[in-house]
Design an enzyme around this catalytic site. Structure first.
Site, PDB file in Angstrom:
ATOM      1  N   ASP A  68       2.117   9.336  63.607  1.00 11.33           N
ATOM      2  CA  ASP A  68       3.287   8.954  64.398  1.00 11.33           C
ATOM      3  C   ASP A  68       3.335   9.923  65.580  1.00 11.33           C
ATOM      4  OD1 ASP A  68       5.779   8.640  65.567  1.00 11.33           O
ATOM      5  OD2 ASP A  68       6.817   8.351  63.659  1.00 11.33           O
ATOM      6  N   GLU A  78      11.042  19.116  60.216  1.00 12.17           N
ATOM      7  CA  GLU A  78      11.064  17.667  60.428  1.00 12.17           C
ATOM      8  C   GLU A  78      11.662  17.091  59.152  1.00 12.17           C
ATOM      9  OE1 GLU A  78      11.056  14.433  60.000  1.00 12.17           O
ATOM     10  OE2 GLU A  78       8.893  14.036  59.962  1.00 12.17           O
ATOM     11  N   GLU A 122      17.314  10.063  52.174  1.00 13.03           N
ATOM     12  CA  GLU A 122      16.280  10.970  51.657  1.00 13.03           C
ATOM     13  C   GLU A 122      15.901  12.035  52.679  1.00 13.03           C
ATOM     14  OE1 GLU A 122      12.935   8.977  49.892  1.00 13.03           O
ATOM     15  OE2 GLU A 122      14.125   8.390  48.153  1.00 13.03           O
ATOM     16  N   HIS A 174       7.454   5.730  62.838  1.00 14.87           N
ATOM     17  CA  HIS A 174       7.395   5.275  61.447  1.00 14.87           C
ATOM     18  C   HIS A 174       8.793   5.128  60.844  1.00 14.87           C
ATOM     19  CE1 HIS A 174       8.034   9.513  60.565  1.00 14.87           C
ATOM     20  NE2 HIS A 174       8.230   9.199  59.301  1.00 14.87           N
TER      21      HIS A 174
END
Lengths: 325, 325
Positions: free
Chosen positions: A23, A116, A125, A265
């Protein structure tokens, strides 16, 4: 009968890291924010929360950090240690396996936290809770967090064909009706790519998160929104996405996960409404978005969108409860 | 940082059932084998092993079965019960939640077992073991199993570009080398769609499974293979797929999951070789395929391909150990 979707430790599998690394919007933004800001990283102590393959830690080392500590609880960190060694950075990067909440760092304070942590719909999540724990425990006064700002956006889309494919399908499955699954499918936000031409209202930021100051309790919220319809059309769903900013950079680095930006993504998150709305240009759709971890299973996210269409054609009012799980 | 790939009970999620039901090659083959063979199902007691949403059980009921018992251990069976009721089949279809090994059926014997048990590479995370338990415990002498035959096929492909994208990627990840992940990626068979034009040898069946007679121990095997190269080319990988047959039908129903047939969600399984082989038309590649559940984690599948190229250009001999996990 088959499934690749079952891993106790899903981050141990390299496939997910391949997807994240490939990505480019994601990885190049992080790289630019770090590598193009050597003046910020030079001689600093850096903490990488959820370091995965170690790529961000290595960016920080290349940017001149004095020492980088990467923390991850997944087995992928065993590979990351090999990777750091292979790239001759073992003296600059130390990787620690364990939970941020339990692990003991070799420093009382760090100058910069990089992470990240973003999930689908930003918060599903996500690892933001862990970043906040690290921030409160280790970040020096005046320290920086990369990224430092996240904004969540809502809009609406025309999506009749795909809605039929995803939801209408359950009305007639080889001659059988499966309405209980249709109901379940309606309540589950769909993570998918939305073409920008389907967006039919002005996107509105409904939540801004300043990572330097946000508290864990701020991530459970109820906020109003109002969006204006941009053309005569039908509304089949709300969509949401998020934008990320590294404001501490010399020249701020930003990326969007929205339908008007390059694919990431994270795609977008689609919330189908039970019925379509007939809307006209200038109509207002207003309401409230509630977002909270599910009480039984805090991994899941409960999202309620209550809305009211104040339009020429019809008044519509509804409240929808979704669950990301 | 994000993953939809984590579910303790992955089959409880409707998304996987959507994928399976929308796989028309799969579902229509089952439907045809059942609905077009009413003479076989009329007044029969049918057992559906791993019934999921109950679709096969309902096909059997529609085909005139006296009674269908569906068994599944996943929570999806709670939805299946609603579906069966919604379609007015509760008097014909009884669904039981639990493990086949533990559950008590209302019959000592059944006439027909139906099951969609196939996994990637046929045997990965497959339910065939459970079907064999059900067969040995419940199937009447002379009873039928749908499907009754599975064959596993091997061939080779030219795949330089994609190999570079999947494996070469790890040589230079934003300036860093991640060779330990490349190594892991090489050892993990890749489930993906292969275009038929890349196939460069004659496919060969290396394993035929007769579901009526196969024993559990037959699913751990070591078998020879020999394939003939069909053009001057390079070989970058072995590929494998499986074909399924319902021979008990009046007119046998068959489907293939190979690259020459219509897409299925099983796709094909690709085993990259460490180096490419230069091959000429007529060259023979011979060797052995070993397949066994991993000793530590029987969910995983250990696959060894040892091979020898007896060609004009070069002799190549190697043995590769893969693990599907």
């Amino acid at each position: 009968m088959t499934s690749k979707d079952y891993y106790f430790d899903s981050y141990a599998h390299f496939g997910i890291h391949e997807e994240m690394l490939k990505d480019e919007v994601r990885t190049v933004s992080y790289r630019d924010s770090i590598i193009k800001n050597k003046h910020l990283f030079k001689d600093k102590i850096v903490l990488d929360v959820g370091c995965g393959t170690g790529i961000l830690s290595m960016f920080a080392a290349k940017a001149g950090a004095k020492h980088v500590i990467g923390v991850d609880m997944s087995n992928i960190i065993d590979k990351a240690k090999l990777i750091v060694a292979e790239n001759g950075l073992s003296d600059k990067v130390t990787l620690l396996k364990g939970k941020m909440e339990e692990i003991v760092l070799p420093y009382d304070h760090v100058d910069i936290i990089i992470s990240e942590w973003m999930g689908y719909f930003l918060l599903y999540e996500s690892m933001l809770d862990t970043v906040l724990v690290a921030r409160d425990k280790y970040l020096s006064p005046g320290g920086m967090i990369f990224p430092d700002t996240a904004t969540m956006v809502i809009s609406t889309i025309e999506d009749g064909d795909y809605r039929e494919e995803k939801l209408g399908f359950w009305d007639n499955v080889y001659g059988f009706s499966m309405s209980c699954i249709k109901e379940a499918a309606l309540k589950e936000p769909l993570v998918d790519t939305v073409e920008s031409r389907f967006v039919n209202s002005t996107p509105m930021v409904f939540k801004t998160i300043d990572i330097l100051t946000v508290k864990k309790e701020d991530l459970t919220f109820q906020v109003p929104f109002e969006i204006e319809v941009s053309r005569d059309d039908y509304v089949h769903a709300f969509i949401s996405w998020f934008d990320i900013e590294f404001r501490a950079c010399h020249k701020p680095v930003r990326f969007s996960t929205g339908p008007f930006a390059k694919y990431t993504h994270w795609k977008q998150t689609v919330f189908y409404t039970p019925d379509s709305m007939t809307v006209c240009k200038g109509d207002k759709i207003s309401g409230e978005i509630t977002c909270a971890p599910n009480k039984e299973n805090p991994r899941d996210l409960d999202i309620i969108i209550s809305y009211e269409l104040d339009g020429k054609e019809a008044k519509a009012k509804d409240s929808l409860e979704y669950r990301m799980c």
